[in-house]
Design an enzyme around this catalytic site. Sequence first.
Site, PDB file in Angstrom:
ATOM      1  N   ARG A 157      11.985  -2.384  10.803  1.00 57.60           N
ATOM      2  CA  ARG A 157      11.265  -2.081  12.104  1.00 57.60           C
ATOM      3  C   ARG A 157      10.523  -2.346  12.912  1.00 57.60           C
ATOM      4  NH1 ARG A 157       5.606   0.845   8.484  1.00 57.60           N
ATOM      5  NH2 ARG A 157       4.584  -0.776   9.600  1.00 57.60           N
ATOM      6  N   ARG A 199      -9.023   1.526   9.522  1.00 65.54           N
ATOM      7  CA  ARG A 199      -8.752   0.413   9.400  1.00 65.54           C
ATOM      8  C   ARG A 199      -9.437  -0.584  10.249  1.00 65.54           C
ATOM      9  NH1 ARG A 199      -3.125   0.604   8.104  1.00 65.54           N
ATOM     10  NH2 ARG A 199      -1.482  -0.425   9.013  1.00 65.54           N
ATOM     11  N   LYS A 210       1.203  -1.465   0.332  1.00 65.41           N
ATOM     12  CA  LYS A 210      -0.130   0.161   0.202  1.00 65.41           C
ATOM     13  C   LYS A 210       0.159   1.059  -0.052  1.00 65.41           C
ATOM     14  CE  LYS A 210      -2.346  -0.046   3.810  1.00 65.41           C
ATOM     15  NZ  LYS A 210      -1.621  -1.936   4.050  1.00 65.41           N
ATOM     16  N   ARG A 216      -0.695  -9.229  13.662  1.00 72.37           N
ATOM     17  CA  ARG A 216      -0.516  -7.610  12.584  1.00 72.37           C
ATOM     18  C   ARG A 216      -1.510  -8.467  11.512  1.00 72.37           C
ATOM     19  NH1 ARG A 216       4.883  -5.458  10.267  1.00 72.37           N
ATOM     20  NH2 ARG A 216       3.394  -3.712   9.513  1.00 72.37           N
ATOM     21  N   ARG A 245      11.813  -6.613   5.386  1.00 70.76           N
ATOM     22  CA  ARG A 245      11.819  -5.730   4.673  1.00 70.76           C
ATOM     23  C   ARG A 245      12.843  -4.303   5.594  1.00 70.76           C
ATOM     24  NH1 ARG A 245       6.414  -2.273   5.202  1.00 70.76           N
ATOM     25  NH2 ARG A 245       5.965  -2.290   6.879  1.00 70.76           N
TER      26      ARG A 245
HETATM   27  P1  ADP Z   1       1.206  -1.942   8.522  1.00 69.83           P
HETATM   28  O1  ADP Z   1       0.306  -1.264   6.621  1.00 69.83           O
HETATM   29  O2  ADP Z   1       2.549  -2.776   6.953  1.00 69.83           O
HETATM   30  O3  ADP Z   1       0.283  -2.160   9.334  1.00 69.83           O
HETATM   31  P2  ADP Z   1       0.999   1.097   8.787  1.00 69.83           P
HETATM   32  O4  ADP Z   1       2.472   2.064   8.719  1.00 69.83           O
HETATM   33  O5  ADP Z   1       0.566   1.337   7.595  1.00 69.83           O
HETATM   34  O6  ADP Z   1       2.127  -0.201   8.356  1.00 69.83           O
HETATM   35  O7  ADP Z   1       0.735   1.138  10.118  1.00 69.83           O
HETATM   36  C1  ADP Z   1       1.683   0.561  11.060  1.00 69.83           C
HETATM   37  C2  ADP Z   1       0.966   1.094  12.669  1.00 69.83           C
HETATM   38  O8  ADP Z   1       0.662   2.173  12.717  1.00 69.83           O
HETATM   39  C3  ADP Z   1       0.406   0.108  12.661  1.00 69.83           C
HETATM   40  O9  ADP Z   1       0.320  -1.456  13.048  1.00 69.83           O
HETATM   41  C4  ADP Z   1      -1.346   0.427  13.698  1.00 69.83           C
HETATM   42  O10 ADP Z   1      -0.391   0.109  14.781  1.00 69.83           O
HETATM   43  C5  ADP Z   1      -1.160   1.891  13.643  1.00 69.83           C
HETATM   44  N1  ADP Z   1      -2.006   2.109  12.325  1.00 69.83           N
HETATM   45  C6  ADP Z   1      -1.901   2.842  11.547  1.00 69.83           C
HETATM   46  N2  ADP Z   1      -2.455   3.366  10.892  1.00 69.83           N
HETATM   47  C7  ADP Z   1      -3.976   2.951  11.224  1.00 69.83           C
HETATM   48  C8  ADP Z   1      -5.338   3.243  12.130  1.00 69.83           C
HETATM   49  N3  ADP Z   1      -6.195   3.506  10.890  1.00 69.83           N
HETATM   50  N4  ADP Z   1      -6.009   2.639  12.804  1.00 69.83           N
HETATM   51  C9  ADP Z   1      -5.180   2.250  13.813  1.00 69.83           C
HETATM   52  N5  ADP Z   1      -3.674   2.420  13.739  1.00 69.83           N
HETATM   53  C10 ADP Z   1      -3.202   2.596  12.827  1.00 69.83           C
END
Ligand code: ADP
Length: 208
Positions: A135, A85, A10, A146, A124
Amino acid sequence: MLLGPPGAGKGTQAQIIAGRLGVPAISTGDIFRANVSGETELGRQAKVYMDAGDLVPDEITVAMVKDRLAEPDAKAGFLLDGFPRTIAQAEQLRESLQELGHGLDSVLELVVDEDELVRRLSGRRMLVDGEWVQREDDKPETVRHRLGVYREQTAPLSGFYDSQGLLTRIHAIGTVDEVTERAMNALGQGGSAATRQSDGPTGQQSAG
Ligand code: ADP
């Protein structure tokens, strides 16, 4: 908006597609990470959840996105990456957009099987200050967690947006360019990449 599990690509696609559409890519994960590195209060609150691979609570996340959507550069459009989400976030997004006189045009779901996701996420590395680092939430046990959180809390959004006629599913295995072309076609903005100036990812790539 882009929907899809961690590791579906994404973040990478959001940058490219937003560049082609001339709108900002709004990534909640990136905003949270910037706040964590900047050691802000928001970052301090979010870090606990992020490191555990859990979702940051909706109150924090929704307020942050509302502020971001109200910024001038989002007036003419935007691409959401990583938000909403949860169904609750999606409903609050719908309300916020109504208040702003906007609506979602399209939801693209990036579809990748779980074995491939685990492979991508555990391999990654991000370039931070000239060094490749993993990360915190890409550690194997957190990755598994996750993916479970995605299945339970985020995957229902696929049906939610499908029933509104907004969803297109995209096969997200292949080269970055191939996936971009599928996405642009789904948005009705297809065409040969060769005729456009290269606008591939700059700097770090995120598979999120
Ligand atoms: P990925 O899609 O690889 O999990 P992201 O960078 O989108 O990585 O998100 C990393 C973390 O940030 C998530 O695991 C969560 O803890 C937090 N996060 C991101 N977007 C949201 C959201 N919309 N609602 C709640 N937590 C979020």
